[in-house]
Write a protein that holds these residues in place. Structure first.
Motif, PDB file in Angstrom:
ATOM      1  N   MET B   1       0.840  -1.199   0.000  1.00  0.00           N
ATOM      2  CA  MET B   1       0.000   0.000   0.000  1.00  0.00           C
ATOM      3  C   MET B   1       0.877   1.252   0.000  1.00  0.00           C
ATOM      4  SD  MET B   1      -3.117  -1.234   0.111  1.00  0.00           S
ATOM      5  CE  MET B   1      -4.345  -0.108   0.757  1.00  0.00           C
ATOM      6  N   VAL B   2       0.399   2.240  -0.721  1.00  0.00           N
ATOM      7  CA  VAL B   2       1.100   3.520  -0.679  1.00  0.00           C
ATOM      8  C   VAL B   2       0.099   4.604  -0.289  1.00  0.00           C
ATOM      9  CG1 VAL B   2       2.816   2.900  -2.415  1.00  0.00           C
ATOM     10  CG2 VAL B   2       0.688   3.947  -3.137  1.00  0.00           C
ATOM     11  N   GLU B   3       0.645   5.652   0.283  1.00  0.00           N
ATOM     12  CA  GLU B   3      -0.226   6.747   0.688  1.00  0.00           C
ATOM     13  C   GLU B   3      -0.047   7.902  -0.292  1.00  0.00           C
ATOM     14  OE1 GLU B   3      -1.015   7.606   4.928  1.00  0.00           O
ATOM     15  OE2 GLU B   3      -0.145   9.557   4.449  1.00  0.00           O
ATOM     16  N   ILE B   4      -1.152   8.391  -0.793  1.00  0.00           N
ATOM     17  CA  ILE B   4      -1.047   9.542  -1.679  1.00  0.00           C
ATOM     18  C   ILE B   4      -2.081  10.588  -1.291  1.00  0.00           C
ATOM     19  CG2 ILE B   4      -0.317   8.051  -3.583  1.00  0.00           C
ATOM     20  CD1 ILE B   4      -2.974   8.884  -4.964  1.00  0.00           C
ATOM     21  N   GLU B   5      -1.899  11.762  -1.865  1.00  0.00           N
ATOM     22  CA  GLU B   5      -2.809  12.858  -1.558  1.00  0.00           C
ATOM     23  C   GLU B   5      -3.403  13.375  -2.863  1.00  0.00           C
ATOM     24  OE1 GLU B   5      -1.168  15.951   1.130  1.00  0.00           O
ATOM     25  OE2 GLU B   5      -2.145  17.352  -0.260  1.00  0.00           O
ATOM     26  N   ILE B   6      -4.714  13.421  -2.890  1.00  0.00           N
ATOM     27  CA  ILE B   6      -5.387  13.969  -4.068  1.00  0.00           C
ATOM     28  C   ILE B   6      -6.236  15.148  -3.635  1.00  0.00           C
ATOM     29  CG2 ILE B   6      -7.037  13.505  -5.913  1.00  0.00           C
ATOM     30  CD1 ILE B   6      -6.157  10.580  -5.855  1.00  0.00           C
ATOM     31  N   ASP B   7      -5.935  16.288  -4.184  1.00  0.00           N
ATOM     32  CA  ASP B   7      -6.652  17.527  -3.832  1.00  0.00           C
ATOM     33  C   ASP B   7      -6.733  17.708  -2.321  1.00  0.00           C
ATOM     34  OD1 ASP B   7      -7.007  17.914  -6.531  1.00  0.00           O
ATOM     35  OD2 ASP B   7      -9.006  17.001  -6.571  1.00  0.00           O
ATOM     36  N   GLY B   8      -5.633  17.379  -1.667  1.00  0.00           N
ATOM     37  CA  GLY B   8      -5.564  17.597  -0.229  1.00  0.00           C
ATOM     38  C   GLY B   8      -6.119  16.476   0.614  1.00  0.00           C
ATOM     39  N   LYS B   9      -6.759  15.494  -0.019  1.00  0.00           N
ATOM     40  CA  LYS B   9      -7.280  14.362   0.751  1.00  0.00           C
ATOM     41  C   LYS B   9      -6.299  13.204   0.636  1.00  0.00           C
ATOM     42  CE  LYS B   9     -11.656  15.519  -1.024  1.00  0.00           C
ATOM     43  NZ  LYS B   9     -12.760  15.091  -1.853  1.00  0.00           N
ATOM     44  N   THR B  10      -5.937  12.614   1.755  1.00  0.00           N
ATOM     45  CA  THR B  10      -4.994  11.494   1.682  1.00  0.00           C
ATOM     46  C   THR B  10      -5.754  10.181   1.690  1.00  0.00           C
ATOM     47  OG1 THR B  10      -4.779  11.504   4.062  1.00  0.00           O
ATOM     48  CG2 THR B  10      -3.095  12.693   2.827  1.00  0.00           C
ATOM     49  N   LEU B  11      -5.164   9.217   1.041  1.00  0.00           N
ATOM     50  CA  LEU B  11      -5.725   7.867   1.094  1.00  0.00           C
ATOM     51  C   LEU B  11      -4.643   6.841   0.801  1.00  0.00           C
ATOM     52  CD1 LEU B  11      -7.788   6.786  -2.023  1.00  0.00           C
ATOM     53  CD2 LEU B  11      -6.118   8.613  -2.087  1.00  0.00           C
ATOM     54  N   GLN B  12      -4.962   5.612   1.201  1.00  0.00           N
ATOM     55  CA  GLN B  12      -4.056   4.483   0.975  1.00  0.00           C
ATOM     56  C   GLN B  12      -4.577   3.711  -0.227  1.00  0.00           C
ATOM     57  OE1 GLN B  12      -1.810   2.796   3.558  1.00  0.00           O
ATOM     58  NE2 GLN B  12      -1.702   4.736   4.649  1.00  0.00           N
ATOM     59  N   VAL B  13      -3.703   3.442  -1.144  1.00  0.00           N
ATOM     60  CA  VAL B  13      -4.110   2.600  -2.271  1.00  0.00           C
ATOM     61  C   VAL B  13      -3.066   1.521  -2.502  1.00  0.00           C
ATOM     62  CG1 VAL B  13      -5.543   4.271  -3.508  1.00  0.00           C
ATOM     63  CG2 VAL B  13      -3.072   4.250  -3.873  1.00  0.00           C
ATOM     64  N   GLU B  14      -3.480   0.510  -3.231  1.00  0.00           N
ATOM     65  CA  GLU B  14      -2.561  -0.594  -3.496  1.00  0.00           C
ATOM     66  C   GLU B  14      -1.432  -0.171  -4.418  1.00  0.00           C
ATOM     67  OE1 GLU B  14      -4.383  -4.356  -4.754  1.00  0.00           O
ATOM     68  OE2 GLU B  14      -6.009  -3.829  -3.380  1.00  0.00           O
ATOM     69  N   ASP B  15      -0.290  -0.799  -4.224  1.00  0.00           N
ATOM     70  CA  ASP B  15       0.844  -0.585  -5.115  1.00  0.00           C
ATOM     71  C   ASP B  15       0.402  -0.855  -6.547  1.00  0.00           C
ATOM     72  OD1 ASP B  15       2.182  -0.321  -2.797  1.00  0.00           O
ATOM     73  OD2 ASP B  15       3.716  -1.835  -3.217  1.00  0.00           O
ATOM     74  N   GLY B  16       0.915  -0.070  -7.438  1.00  0.00           N
ATOM     75  CA  GLY B  16       0.606  -0.326  -8.844  1.00  0.00           C
ATOM     76  C   GLY B  16      -0.700   0.292  -9.295  1.00  0.00           C
ATOM     77  N   SER B  17      -1.441   0.916  -8.370  1.00  0.00           N
ATOM     78  CA  SER B  17      -2.677   1.595  -8.780  1.00  0.00           C
ATOM     79  C   SER B  17      -2.328   2.810  -9.623  1.00  0.00           C
ATOM     80  CB  SER B  17      -3.457   2.084  -7.559  1.00  0.00           C
ATOM     81  OG  SER B  17      -3.764   1.036  -6.701  1.00  0.00           O
ATOM     82  N   THR B  18      -3.292   3.228 -10.419  1.00  0.00           N
ATOM     83  CA  THR B  18      -3.095   4.465 -11.157  1.00  0.00           C
ATOM     84  C   THR B  18      -3.771   5.605 -10.404  1.00  0.00           C
ATOM     85  OG1 THR B  18      -5.089   4.080 -12.436  1.00  0.00           O
ATOM     86  CG2 THR B  18      -3.033   3.271 -13.383  1.00  0.00           C
ATOM     87  N   VAL B  19      -3.402   6.801 -10.781  1.00  0.00           N
ATOM     88  CA  VAL B  19      -3.970   7.970 -10.112  1.00  0.00           C
ATOM     89  C   VAL B  19      -5.491   8.003 -10.293  1.00  0.00           C
ATOM     90  CG1 VAL B  19      -4.080  10.499 -10.179  1.00  0.00           C
ATOM     91  CG2 VAL B  19      -1.860   9.323 -10.232  1.00  0.00           C
TER      92      VAL B  19
END
Lengths: 443, 777, 163
Positions: B1-19
């Motif tokens: 899992m990786v943590e990313i931020e989209i428009d200021g909201k953070t979330l955990q998604v699986e490795d290899g996911s696309t934006v």
């Protein structure tokens, strides 16, 4: 045959006899395959080999100028199947050096590719040859047969245990295949539509396998680098711009042709080698790195030296080393119209901005050239290029935009004249005679 | 899992996911056209450009893989500017013909242009015109509207399995097209209509029929194959105008077959029965419901009284709802008849009494996608089960090994590991060889009935493939279930799957192949099965939703039996000349779109649905008709208030999955020595002939899959008979003969001739499985 | 010339096999470009039947082969004259007379770009960069023969040679 003139001949050593000096025998006589033999016999480590290439600061000769040794080091060591691919899809207007390399010294490319195969652990390679140069393709096929017969290709090369085979893949008319992933698609038997990156070819290349792709001239330089040592090669040029480079000079010069000069040679010197301006006319502009590179007006280019850094500083690109020289008989609108048509014609059609934008650009420039320009057209062109650039899978959209932006930037008044007066600033009869096609008594 | 931020909201998604996947998880919409979750990433439309921190250029969200700590801005100035730029490019050559475009109202380009487009275009050059293409009777084209997103191309190549469409030429001249002179012919082709984000590909049967906002939408379930695809049925003024898939990842994903999509045309056909009809003195008369029902009730009661209940036979369509079948069998049993069957195309009933439970898929549909080794036995898989074939196609691409044992080498568009094709009579022995090899490899005692079989290299390859798997499935197709040794094939399937710890599955033949068992629509121990009650003709028949001449294993025999019967009561949405010939009373019932009901799909999932439209004319839902008949016959327990009441009784509650499923079998007599010789018939039930509704869809009947039957045979057979492909041959069986054109089919074993069933032109030939005489006509 | 468009000659198939051998065993599609060139050499152009035949021979979808045949501009999807002359008019060539050379040929043959002479002998095409700008003006005859420095005398000679 293209004219050749060299200072410190290296890549062009073998060109002296033209079509008569390309064979294996000739190549071996001038020391060919010695470096391959040395690498294999000494069982040089892959790391040492790559380090030597890195030392030379050989930068990719296809246009992007990426350091070759670094590129090679990106190849994953453990992968069982890897490829080496040579990009001889030379279709950037103004570029014609690889054709001569294929015709006059194909074995230097073959040797360079085998050594690259050894360095990155590939067992097979392909050389993608521009569709329009069939004779060069044929020549390369013959050279491959010779190399195979002599044991330089195939299983267990020179008894070293290293096996490598090499094949020629002939293009059939698509500029976009010069883009490395479009080229890979094309080898796979598809349309040459570039792939989205990442993954880069070093991870996901030909048939999805790790692949190193270099330009023809880049591979051809490898045996020479190993011959003289990376450092010596670097010192031929200038820091960060190692070695010598082939420049294809075309257009309004007395002796168009390929010229090998050390990196950093003044443009003025190159122009002099090409016989100076045709008919002694005045230099107007130069496209220093193939049609995609921004055009530079005479006063700017005359101050440049021919290397990546100097040309970049002047606001253009060294690209593939294609120097298109234009004199005062050229109508810049007409010149741009032809270049814009080229990108419109060659866009692969994949990405929206390029598919739609390249035609838009061409149509507007075409209108201006044909007396139907509008005052707002120059702003429109700048806006459309702005909307195209950096928004596509490959750089073709940018390549279509650069000429438009640079032509307008440096020759705005000429465009404005065109729009206002609905005709060329340069008298059509002057333009007509500029090409040299019509001589006294002709037509 | 990786943590990313989209428009200021953070979330955990699986490795290899696309934006874009991450954004969707967050409920953030990123505009896009070429991206589709089920298709490969093309990244060509560039609409989904977003800003990614530290990236100098906008990045396509569909192709950008998330990295830990990535910050994405979907609405920043950079992103919006890029999106607007792309929208402008998309629109410069797009016609502004929304008012006359069928996509209007459900067009992604139209929707996004509202948000991202300018009110006026700066493009003043001539617009591009692209010639339209003929894609066949189902898909209409308006190629000038095409934005070259290539979704349709990727669908044909990746999902349907064959690249029927491509993008020819290049640059601005790039055009999506089929190969010159070809149409789009796969059984899944209609999905490209849904995939097309603009009005370039639209439904031909629906063309200009209605604006989308005029349509009412109802959820429904496909009445055709046993998958039970979830549907959206769209109506206008109580007329079904269009059918679309309702996404259900566990069943049909986001697809439906062309049969599911276009069969609705039959619902509004000219031969819908809209008034009850009674034959009086050899004349057909339209009558009131009470007259017809009285007539039917009296006639059945008289036969039962005078000849006993066993003089009545009930032929129930496997496409009837659970409620209809339940009430029909209850009614017949109330009349004293145990002659009830819905397995109309079966020929071997020796498994009755030996099956441990109700035969079904033996796993969830979604589990098919998890099998790593699959053996498909006796199946025209692609045409009988388009979306199960699609699942296996995707599995095979990801490394699952699929093998086939069958009598016809139809291109499944699936990469196969191994295959054996043999005449129908040879299938049990061929399957036996696989079973023997499996037992041998697994060091399990080889059952005595396999002892003498010699294992062929192909059988060995199949066995080795199966043994090497960790999740094995053996799937028995329609052909295997209709086979004269169906019970043996069942037992062999059981042996192989059990030996491998794998799963045995029946690919249900029809929408309610499991539901028929659940409803009790099979004969009791004293009753006659479908074949027996036609071989030994009855005094009276009740036919529910079937056209026996086309839907039974031996259509000719069925016609003869019905003609001989004193009374045939037919509950049917359609009337046909055959019915007018054999029936005494025709009761107009409603098709699935005009009734509530339940189909139990092949995995045993009970899926209920409501009527999408009011009944046409005087037609009434069959469950209501049967309820009234029960009342008229003074049977008890027919006082249902709703179809849900019936369902509750039939299922003993309202479970998601029905009880009693078990594919084990015991005590089948095994005789694997092939007996037949001579020329054998291989009969398929072509996808668009399979049931009364699809047979009435005009568009489907014009599709490539609806070609008239021919006598298909191998080159060797053609040579042996001395006929050229295209020449007529006389094909005989059991004393009757028909003339058909000979056709080369390289996929058929020697000694076989393939003749499609369920078509008027081949009814006279009789049984699905038979020895044939074939000669030059 | 072999006019049975659906069938390739044994010689053509042999040459295609040689191309197939260049690529990994499971990558026969890689040979499609070369195979289409071989087929075009044999038939004079690429009718759809021939494209389908090449696709079938290589085990790929005909549409995939058609994509290739229509993407690369040296494939001829329509019949061409016995001599197809392609003139580069791109900027570097134009600076040295490429456009004028094309005009000269047009006048001589009485045809425009993408036209064929009435006798079926010549087809004229406008080409993009051939990678021989130093030899401008350049022309390509039947895709494979590059003609350099095509000034009026050279053009006259070339046209006279084409019998």
């Amino acid at each position: 045959m293209a004219l050749i003139d060299t200072i410190n001949p290296l890549l062009t050593t073998g060109w002296a006899k033209g079509d008569a000096g390309w064979s294996l025998k000739d190549y071996e006589a001038r020391g060919g395959y010695k470096q391959l033999r040395r690498v294999l016999e000494s069982r040089m480590s892959q790391d040492d080999l790559i380090a030597e290439v890195k030392k030379s600061v050989l930068r990719g000769r296809g246009g992007a100028g990426f350091p070759t040794g670094l590129k090679w080091s990106f190849m994953p060591k453990a992968a069982p199947v890897k490829y080496v691919v040579c990009n001889t899809d030379e279709g950037e207007p103004g570029t014609f050096k690889d054709r001569d390399l294929m015709r006059f010294d194909p074995h230097s490319v073959i040797e360079g590719m085998i050594i690259a195969g050894y360095a990155v652990g590939a067992k097979a390679g392909y050389n993608y040859i521009h569709g329009e140069i069939f004779e060069a393709y044929q020549r390369f096929e013959e050279a491959l047969d010779q190399a195979r017969a002599a044991g330089y290709l195939g299983d267990n090369i020179l008894g070293s245990g290293f096996s490598f085979d090499l094949f020629a893949h002939h293009g059939w008319g698509a500029y976009i295949c010069g883009e490395e992933t479009g080229l890979l698609e094309s080898i796979e038997g598809k349309k040459g539509q570039p792939r989205y990156k990442p993954p880069f070819p070093a991870n996901f290349g030909l048939y999805g396998k790790p692949t190193t792709i270099n330009n023809t001239e880049t591979f051809a330089a490898i045996p020479f680098i190993l011959g003289m040592g990376g450092e010596a090669y670097l010192n031929l040029g200038k820091p960060n711009n190692g070695g010598t480079k082939l420049f294809s000079v075309s257009g309004h010069v007395n002796r168009p042709g390929n010229f090998e000069v050390p990196m950093g040679t003044p443009f003025a010197k190159l122009l002099e080698m090409a016989g100076g301006m045709r008919g002694g006319r005045k230099l107007k502009a130069v496209i220093p790195g193939g049609s995609s590179a921004p055009v530079l007006p005479a006063n700017v280019i005359m101050d440049c030296t021919m290397d990546y850094d100097s040309i970049a500083k002047a606001g253009s690109m060294l690209g593939s080393g294609a120097v298109i020289v234009m004199d005062e008989t050229v109508c810049m609108v007409k010149a741009l119209e032809r270049l814009s048509y080229f990108y419109y014609e060659e866009s692969c059609g994949q990405c929206t901005p390029c598919r739609e934008g390249s035609g838009w650009l061409y149509r507007v420039v075409h209108r201006i050239e044909h007396g139907e320009g509008r005052p707002e057209d120059l702003d429109l062109l700048n806006r459309v290029t702005d909307n195209m650039m950096g928004k596509t899978i490959c750089a073709l959209a940018d390549a279509a935009a650069f000429p438009v932006r640079s032509f307008i930037k440096h020759f705005q008044s000429e465009f404005e004249y065109h729009i206002e007066n609905k005709k060329c600033l340069v008298d059509p009869e002057v333009q007509r005679m500029g090409s040299g096609f019509f001589k006294a008594g002709n037509v | 899992m990786v943590e990313i931020e989209i428009d200021g909201k953070t979330l955990q998604v699986e490795d290899g996911s696309t934006v874009i996947e991450a954004a969707h998880k967050l409920g953030t919409y990123i505009p896009h056209f070429c991206y589709h979750k089920k298709l490969s990433i093309a990244a060509n439309c560039r609409m989904c450009l977003v800003q990614v921190e530290k990236a100098p250029k906008p990045m396509p969200a569909c192709a950008t893989i998330v990295t830990n700590g990535m910050k994405v801005f979907t609405h920043s100035d950079l992103a919006i500017k890029a999106q607007k730029a792309v929208m402008e490019f998309l629109l410069i050559n797009h016609p502004l013909d929304c008012p006359i475009c069928d996509q209007g109202g459900e067009c992604q380009l139209q929707d996004l242009a509202v948000g991202y487009g300018d009110s006026a275009s700066k493009y003043e050059e001539e617009k591009r015109v692209v010639p339209d293409k003929d894609l066949g009777p189902l898909v209409s084209t308006d190629m000038t509207r095409c934005i070259n997103c290539t979704r349709c191309i990727r669908f044909t190549a990746e999902i349907a399995g064959f690249m029927e469409l491509g993008q020819s030429y290049r640059g601005e001249r790039a055009e999506v097209m089929p190969f010159i002179g070809k149409t789009v012919d796969t059984e899944l082709s209609g999905n490209i209509i849904d995939l097309c984000p603009v009005g370039a590909l639209t439904s031909k049967p629906f063309r200009f029929a209605a604006r989308t906002w005029e349509l009412s939408r109802r959820k429904s379930v496909s009445p055709h194959d046993a998958l039970g695809s979830n549907l959206i049925v769209q109506t206008k003024h109580d007329r079904v105008m269009r059918v679309l898939p309702l996404e259900n990842e566990d069943i049909n994903e986001c697809w439906i077959s062309d049969k599911d999509r276009f069969s609705y045309q039959g619902l509004n056909g000219a031969d819908r029965l809209t008034k009850p009809m009674v034959k009086q003195g050899g004349e057909w008369k339209e009558v009131d419901w009470n007259v017809a029902l009285d007539y039917a009730a009296h006639a059945l009661r008289d036969v039962a009284k005078n000849h006993g209940g066993s003089a009545i036979g009930g032929l129930l369509s496997p496409h009837a709802t659970l409620e209809e079948m339940f009430l029909a069998q209850k009614l017949l049993r109330g009349l004293g008849s145990e002659n009830i069957d819905f397995r109309l195309r079966h020929t071997d009933f020796s498994g009755d009494g030996k099956r441990v439970g109700i035969p079904s898929l033996g796993m969830k549909i979604a589990d098919i996608s998890r099998l790593d080794r699959v053996l498909v036995v006796g199946s025209f898989l692609r045409k009988d089960h388009p979306l199960i074939a699609q699942r296996l196609r995707q599995s095979a691409k990801k490394g699952a090994e699929v093998s086939v044992l069958h009598s016809a080498d139809d291109d499944l568009l699936i990469k196969l590991k191994a295959c054996v094709f043999a005449a129908p009579s040879q299938l049990p022995a061929q399957f036996g060889q696989v079973a023997k090899a499996v037992c041998t490899i697994k060091s399990v005692a080889v059952p005595h009935f396999l002892g003498e079989l010699v294992v062929s290299p192909e059988a060995q390859t199949i066995a080795e493939s199966l043994v090497s798997g960790s999740n094995v499935g053996v799937l028995l197709g329609n052909f295997a279930q209709q086979h004269p040794q169906a019970a043996m094939l069942h037992a062999l399937g059981r042996l192989v799957s059990k030996t491998l710890g794998g799963r045995l599955g029946f690919l249900g033949e029809a929408a309610n192949s499991v539901g028929g068992y659940v409803a009790g629509a099979i004969p009791g121990t004293t009753g006659l099965n479908a074949a027996a009650m036609l071989a030994d003709s009855r005094q009276a028949y009740v036919v529910l939703g079937a056209e026996p001449e086309l839907d039974c294993a031996n259509g000719a025999q069925a016609l003869a039996a019905l003609a001989k019967a004193a009374v045939t009561v037919v509950l049917t949405p359609f009337k046909s000349q055959a019915m007018l010939d054999y029936a005494a009373v025709l009761l107009p019932t409603t098709p699935f779109s005009e009734t509530s009901g339940t189909f139990v799909n092949t995995e045993g999932r009970a899926q209920s649905f409501y009527a999408a439209a009011k009944p046409l004319g005087d037609a009434r839902p069959a469950w209501k008709v049967l309820r009234v008949l029960g009342n008229l016959l003074d049977q008890s327990g027919f006082d249902y208030n709703s179809s849900e009441d019936v369902r509750t009784e039939a299922l003993g509650g309202n479970p998601e999955f029905v009880a009693g499923l078990d594919n084990a079998v015991d005590g089948v007599v095994m005789k694997l020595a092939p007996t037949a010789s001579g020329i054998e018939r291989v009969s398929d039930v072509p996808i668009h002939f399979a049931d009364p509704l699809v047979r009435r869809s005009l568009a489907l009947q014009m599709a490539a899959d609806s070609a008239a039957p021919a006598a298909r045979m191998s080159a060797a057979m053609l040579a042996k008979l001395g006929v050229a492909a295209g020449a007529d041959v006389r094909v005989g069986a059991g004393g009757t003969a028909i003339v058909l054109p000979a056709q080369l089919d390289a996929g058929l074993p020697d000694g076989t001739v393939r003749i499609a069933a369920a078509h008027a032109s081949t009814v006279a030939l009789g049984p699905l499985f038979a020895n044939l005489t074939v000669e030059k006509a | 010339m072999n006019n049975d468009y659906e069938k390739l000659s044994p010689e053509a198939l042999r040459r295609i096999d040689r191309e197939v051998a260049k690529y990994p065993a499971d990558q026969t599609q890689s040979a499609v470009m070369a195979a289409l060139v071989i087929a075009q050499d044999e038939k004079g152009w690429l009718p759809k039947e021939t494209i389908a035949a090449v696709a079938n021979y290589l085990g790929m979808a005909p549409m995939a082969a058609y994509e290739v045949a229509s993407f690369y501009n040296m494939y001829d999807l329509h019949p061409v004259g016995k001599y197809k002359i392609t003139v580069c008019t791109n900027l570097p060539c134009a600076l040295s007379g490429g456009v004028h050379a094309a005009d000269y040929v047009k006048t001589k043959l009485g045809i425009d770009f993408n036209e064929t002479t009435a006798d079926g002998k010549f087809t004229l095409k406008e080409g993009e960069c051939m990678g021989a700008c130093g030899d401008a003006p350049v022309m390509l005859v039947n895709n494979k023969r590059m003609c350099s420095f095509m000034l009026p005398d050279e053009i006259d000679k070339l046209l006279a040679e084409c019998k």
